[in-house]
Structures are given as structure tokens and as C-alpha cells.
Enzyme design. Structure first.
Site, PDB file in Angstrom:
ATOM      1  N   LYS A 211       7.314 -47.695 -23.018  1.00  0.00           N
ATOM      2  CA  LYS A 211       6.639 -48.946 -23.363  1.00  0.00           C
ATOM      3  C   LYS A 211       6.729 -49.167 -24.860  1.00  0.00           C
ATOM      4  O   LYS A 211       5.856 -48.769 -25.642  1.00  0.00           O
ATOM      5  CB  LYS A 211       5.171 -48.912 -22.904  1.00  0.00           C
ATOM      6  CG  LYS A 211       4.555 -50.309 -22.805  1.00  0.00           C
ATOM      7  CD  LYS A 211       5.272 -51.149 -21.764  1.00  0.00           C
ATOM      8  CE  LYS A 211       4.827 -52.601 -21.770  1.00  0.00           C
ATOM      9  NZ  LYS A 211       5.661 -53.440 -20.931  1.00  0.00           N
ATOM     10  N   SER A 412       7.724 -57.055 -17.280  1.00  0.00           N
ATOM     11  CA  SER A 412       6.329 -56.708 -17.519  1.00  0.00           C
ATOM     12  C   SER A 412       5.400 -57.712 -16.833  1.00  0.00           C
ATOM     13  O   SER A 412       5.341 -57.769 -15.611  1.00  0.00           O
ATOM     14  CB  SER A 412       6.055 -56.613 -19.025  1.00  0.00           C
ATOM     15  OG  SER A 412       5.192 -55.517 -19.290  1.00  0.00           O
TER      16      SER A 412
END
Length: 616
Positions: A211, A412
Site C-alpha cells: 500500500k 482500491s
């Protein structure tokens, strides 16, 4: 005597006040008069632009795109027409062009016997994502197969321009021109040292090895994990690009785009002449001046893509569905997902939820039988993404099929909302995945103490204080991290349920990893590789429809804000502004500042793919 003095003073004060009041009234009246004049001027200009100039609709269609191509624009052509009336016909490289309006015009021109050929003049075309370029290319191929020739002419082709030019039967280049096709890159700015120097304490909370959205705030460079992940999908995208131009040009990709060493060797042979190099390597077919090119076209009548009028458009819920045909509603999620309203490159959950809710409440009235959600987003706020996903689930409760059409990016938060669907169609070059979550909170106690400012007070609980002038209490750090962990579990649970996978399987392909569409289809994140047309066909199949219309849901936008911002953009710039805009990372810096200004999740939880946002 004293009373006389006071009376005189009051008389003077009254006189001064009368003068001030007179000036105030004159000033306000002038402002009011200016507003009236401006209002009537704008109304007159709007009416003038609404008078369609009769332009002959025949001859050669010129695809002279200015600016960028996006899935959907907030503002119609009338805004740009109004600007032209005020400033004259200037090139507007900030213009947004609707992908689907462009392809509808090309499709109409394909069947239009009055349109005999097409010229691609793309010097002012800034670019589009690879998925959109492929979709436009599909319609250019249909035009060419209708025995209508396509010619491309340019001076300095960038990679987006050249991709479209490769569909031409013949590519012309100016004598001093070049073809700048070298490869793809994605870069980020990193602020850790800057934040340290400013003594800003950055509190980061995340789940996911890959991430990388928070890396610019905790590092001065890209982590090896992020580099490895990005290199994989970026290389695959570049190979897809090369394969496409190689197929269109009928030449080996190694000939069109050789290694840097070979390219430099061949350029030396051409004495550094970029145009001659492009000709020798098969990138273009002919070197010609503008005059020579126009002469070769035999001076045929040309009509700009902006002047070519669509004869019919699909329906919209704001208008009555007179035919009462079943509708497939198309809703756009275009840009960073935040709470609030839609704006340029911002997908406002408030507007999108309102559109979906309106469709749900009027299913029978408008005969809506299916939904296609067009997603082109790197994600954003958890709350905003969940609001959209929940409304999609509500539609599915009414047995309305929901099909996701992924554009250039559905990562996402873009993937979070895609879990509430019956089918997912992605382009081979769609950037997707990035299943991870993070939070970031800056505090300024060190910055303030450095200049002698401190904050102190009393609370009944360490969780009660929300003071950015103090460090976060340990208990608050733990609470936020637990909330982030819970958000990640929710994310992988949503994906697990939607894709019929175990949470362990989702976690293995999650952790913030980014996948290209062609990879995502293999690991089960999407159902089919295809484009928007395939998504429409899938929706029709799921709804058992054969005869239907498309209901394009137009996002609401503040046209005055758009007009004003574009007017400001077209005003003369200072030397400093011009210099700053030429800096390679200036655009990205603006995007980062705008991005964090828009991040307003109440729990500071974000599902966003920063590395996905700028590929060039």
C-alpha cells in the site's frame, strides 16, 4: 459656548456621514450596474452560442482533439463555445472531451455517406489512458474497414497521439518533427525530509505490504516492494502498447521502438534528424510540410469533430422515455471518490448516490432494466466508496443487474464499489486491485513549539482531544490502527463474498498489490476482458433485453465555476507561472495538494492507489 461647539461638531459629523453615505450609494449602484451589464452580456453570449452555425456536414472528418479524453465531462460544448466567443478561437489544452461522444461521432461518420475520409490532427491532444485509446482505436478500425481512408498528420507525436495515428492508412510528419515513443513511466514526489524539516509529525496507519499511497509522506524514495509491483504491471502495459502499434503498422515492435542503444545508433546514421529517423524505422510513411499534406488531400472540404453534429443521442432520465423501450442506465464514477459533489476529476459520492437512488425510485416509471457503472477511479474515502456500494446493493435487491465497466483505472476504492455487482468487465490495460487501506494524520506540535507556540488543556479522556497542535495519545493511535485493521478485513470480506474466494485467497492478492486487467482476469478479480460495449451487451443479456436504449446519467456540475476557472486559465500568465508549469512534476504537486485537500473521511480511512494515478 460649549453647547454651540457640540452642535457644530455634530453638524460636521452629519455632513461627513452624508458624504460617506453618498459615496457608498454611488459605489453600490456602480457594482449593481456592472452586474446587470455582465448578466445581460453573458445571457446574450449564451444565446449567441446556442445559435448553431450552419456548417456543411460532409467531406473529410478532422479529428482535431484539444486537451484530454475522459470518460465523461461535467460540462458541455456550450461552455467552450462561450469561451471562444469571449477570447476568440484559441487552443485549449485543458479541455475535457467525452470518450463516448467522440466514439459515437466516429461511429456515425462510418455510416454517413457524406463523410468520405478522416484526418487525425493531434498536435493539441494531450492524452488519454491506454484503455480509452484502445476503445477509440476500435472505432477507427471500423471507419477504415468501411473503405474510408484515414490520414494522420503531426509535428511531434507524443505516445497517446502516435497510438491513434498508428490506425491511419498513412502517417505524415513535418520535416522538423519527431515521434516520441520511448516507454511508460510513473513517478511520485516524496516529502519525508520536507516534513521533517518543517517538524510536522506524520502519523501513518496502514494495512498492506504494497500500500504505497502513504510512502511519499514516510519515505524519500519508493520502497522495493512498491517498485517490484509497479514494474510488473507497467512493463505489461507497455508490452500491450507495443503490440497494438506493431499490429497496426504491420512492423515488428523492435523496429518501431528499438533499444535506446540501437535507437541512438540509427539516429546518428540519420545525422540526428528525428523526422528522417522516424521515416527510416517505419514510424511514419512520409515527410511533408503542411502545404504538401493539404495539397495531397486535393483540398477536400474538412469538418472538425467539434462541428460534426450527432443526429441522435440516447435518452436521459431527465427527459421522457417516449418510446418506453427498456433502459440500460449508465452511471459514471470518474476520479477520486470523496464525499460531496462531482467536479473535475472528483467523483462526489453525494451526486452519484443521488443518481442511483433516483434510478431505484423510478424503475417502473422509466422502465430501467439494468445498470452499467463506469468506473475510472484510483479510489478515495472509505465512507464515500461505501455510500456508492450500498446504493448499488439496494438496486440489486430489486433484481436489477449491475455490471461494472472498468475504464483505465478501477483500483482500491474503485474496486471496493465494484464488489456490489453481478459482473465485472475490464480492459486488458485497466489498472485495478490495490486492495488495502490506510490512514494519515499530521500533527504540528513540534512546528509550533519551534516558534514558541504551545497547546495545553484538560480532557476527561485521552480519546476526547482532537488537537493537531498536540501529539496523538497512545490510546488514539491504537484506536485508529484497530479501525484501519477492521476496514481491511471488511474490504477483503467484500471481495471474498463477491468473487467466491476465501479471505485468505483475497489477502494473498490483496495487501495493496496493483494488477493489470489481463492479470486480474486470471486471478479472479474480474469476469471478462472487454470494453464498454461488452459491458452493455452483458447487461442486456443479464436483463434478457434485445431492444433497448442507453440512459446516460449526466453528472451535475457547476457550469459557472467551470467557466470561471477556464477563463482564469486562459488569461495571460506571468513568467514565473509559465516556468513553474514547465517543471516535470508541477502537475503532480498540484494533484497531491488538491488530493489531500479533498480527503475528508470522518474516520481518516482511505482506499486510494497513489502510484496508479499518473502513468505517462
Amino acid at each position: 459656548m460649549k453647547g454651540s461647539f457640540i452642535m457644530s461638531a455634530l453638524s460636521v459629523i452629519k455632513s461627513i456621514w452624508k458624504v460617506i453615505n453618498l459615496i457608498r450609494e454611488i459605489f453600490l449602484n456602480l457594482i449593481f450596474l456592472i452586474i446587470i451589464i455582465l448578466t445581460f452580456s453573458v445571457i446574450a453570449l449564451v444565446k449567441e452560442t446556442q445559435k448553431q452555425e450552419i456548417i456543411p456536414q460532409y467531406g473529410t472528418l478532422v479529428l482535431d482533439i484539444e486537451g484530454v479524453v475522459v470518460d465523461n465531462t461535467l460540462y458541455g460544448d456550450e461552455i467552450y463555445a462561450l469561451q471562444s466567443k469571449i477570447y476568440g478561437k484559441k487552443v485549449n489544452t485543458s479541455r475535457e472531451n467525452s470518450l463516448f461522444e467522440l466514439t459515437q461521432k466516429i461511429a456515425q461518420a462510418t455510416a454517413d455517406p457524406k463523410i468520405t475520409s478522416m484526418v487525425l490532427k493531434l498536435d493539441h491532444f494531450v492524452g488519454a489512458d491506454v484503455s480509452s485509446l484502445q476503445y477509440i482505436g476500435k472505432y477507427l478500425t471500423k471507419f477504415s474497414k468501411a473503405n474510408k481512408p484515414i490520414y494522420a498528420y503531426g509535428s511531434n507525436f507524443n505516445q497517446s497521439q502516435y497510438y491513434l495515428a498508428s490506425y491511419a492508412d498513412k502517417i505524415y510528419l513535418t520535416p522538423l518533427g519527431s515521434v516520441n515513443v520511448y516507454g511508460l513511466a510513473t513517478n511520485n514526489l516524496y516529502y519525508k525530509t520536507l516534513l521533517d524539516n518543517l517538524k510536522i509529525n506524520t502519523h501513518v496507519f496502514r494495512v498492506g505490504t504494497y500500500k504505497s499511497a502513504i510512502e511519499p509522506f514516510i519515505r524519500d524514495d519508493m520502497s522495493e516492494e512498491a517498485k517490484s509491483n509497479t514494474t510488473r504491471w507497467l512493463t505489461l502495459m507497455w508490452n500491450n502498447y507495443l503490440q497494438d502499434i506493431s499490429t497496426q503498422r504491420k512492423k515488428a515492435d523492435t523496429q518501431l521502438v528499438p533499444t535506446p542503444e540501437t535507437m541512438l545508433t540509427n539516429l546518428k546514421v540519420a545525422n540526428g534528424n528525428m523526422a528522417q529517423y522516424a521515416m527510416s524505422n517505419g514510424l511514419v510513411d512520409e515527410i511533408a510540410s503542411s502545404y504538401q499534406f493539404e495539397s495531397e488531400l486535393n483540398q477536400q472540404h474538412q469538418i472538425s469533430i467539434y462541428d460534426y453534429q450527432l443526429k441522435s443521442k440516447d435518452t436521459n432520465l431527465d427527459s421522457d422515455n417516449g418510446s418506453n423501450k427498456p433502459l440500460i442506465a449508465v452511471v459514471f464514477v470518474n476520479g477520486t471518490i470523496t464525499d460531496g459533489e462531482n467536479s473535475s476529476n472528483i467523483a462526489g459520492s453525494q451526486d452519484i448516490v443521488e443518481q442511483l437512488r433516483k434510478i431505484r425510485k423510478n424503475l417502473n416509471k422509466h422502465n430501467t432494466q439494468a445498470i452499467v457503472l463506469r468506473v475510472n477511479s484510483p479510489g478515495g474515502s472509505v465512507d464515500a466508496s461505501e455510500a456508492i456500494r450500498s446504493e448499488l446493493e439496494a438496486l440489486r435487491d430489486y433484481q436489477i443487474p449491475v455490471v461494472i465497466s472498468m475504464g483505465g483505472m478501477a483500483a482500491s476504492g474503485g474496486y471496493w464499489i465494484s464488489t456490489a455487482s453481478d459482473y465485472i468487465v475490464a480492459s486488458p490495460n485497466t489498472i485495478t486491485g490495490s486492495i488495502g487501506i490506510f490512514g494519515i494524520i499530521p500533527t504540528f506540535e513540534k512546528s509550533l513549539s519551534h516558534i514558541g507556540v504551545y497547546s495545553d488543556g484538560v480532557t476527561t479522556s485521552p480519546l476526547a482531544s482532537n488537537n493537531f497542535a498536540q501529539d496523538l495519545p497512545t490510546e488514539m493511535n491504537q484506536l485508529i490502527q484497530l479501525n484501519i485493521d477492521s476496514g481491511y478485513q471488511t474490504f477483503i470480506s467484500l471481495v471474498s463474498k463477491a468473487r467466491n474466494m476465501t479471505t485468505e485467497q483475497v489477502d494473498k492478492i490483496g495487501q495493496g498489490q496493483v494488477w493489470l486487467g489481463s492479470e486480474a482476469s486470471k486471478i479472479g478479480l474480474v469476469d471478462k476482458l472487454g470494453d464498454f460495449d461488452d459491458a452493455i451487451e452483458t447487461a442486456a443479456t443479464l436483463a434478457n433485453l434485445t431492444d433497448y436504449e442507453i440512459d446516460w446519467q449526466k453528472p451535475k456540475g457547476n457550469w459557472f465555476n467551470a467557466f470561471y476557472s477556464n477563463m482564469i486559465a486562459m488569461l495571460p500568465k506571468s513568467t514565473a507561472e509559465i516556468f513553474f508549469e514547465q517543471l516535470p512534476e508541477a502537475k503532480q504537486l498540484k494533484q497531491h495538494v488538491s488530493l489531500w485537500n479533498k480527503f475528508n473521511d470522518p474516520q481518516n480511512r482511505y482506499i486510494y492507489c497513489l502510484n496508479c494515478a499518473d502513468v505517462r
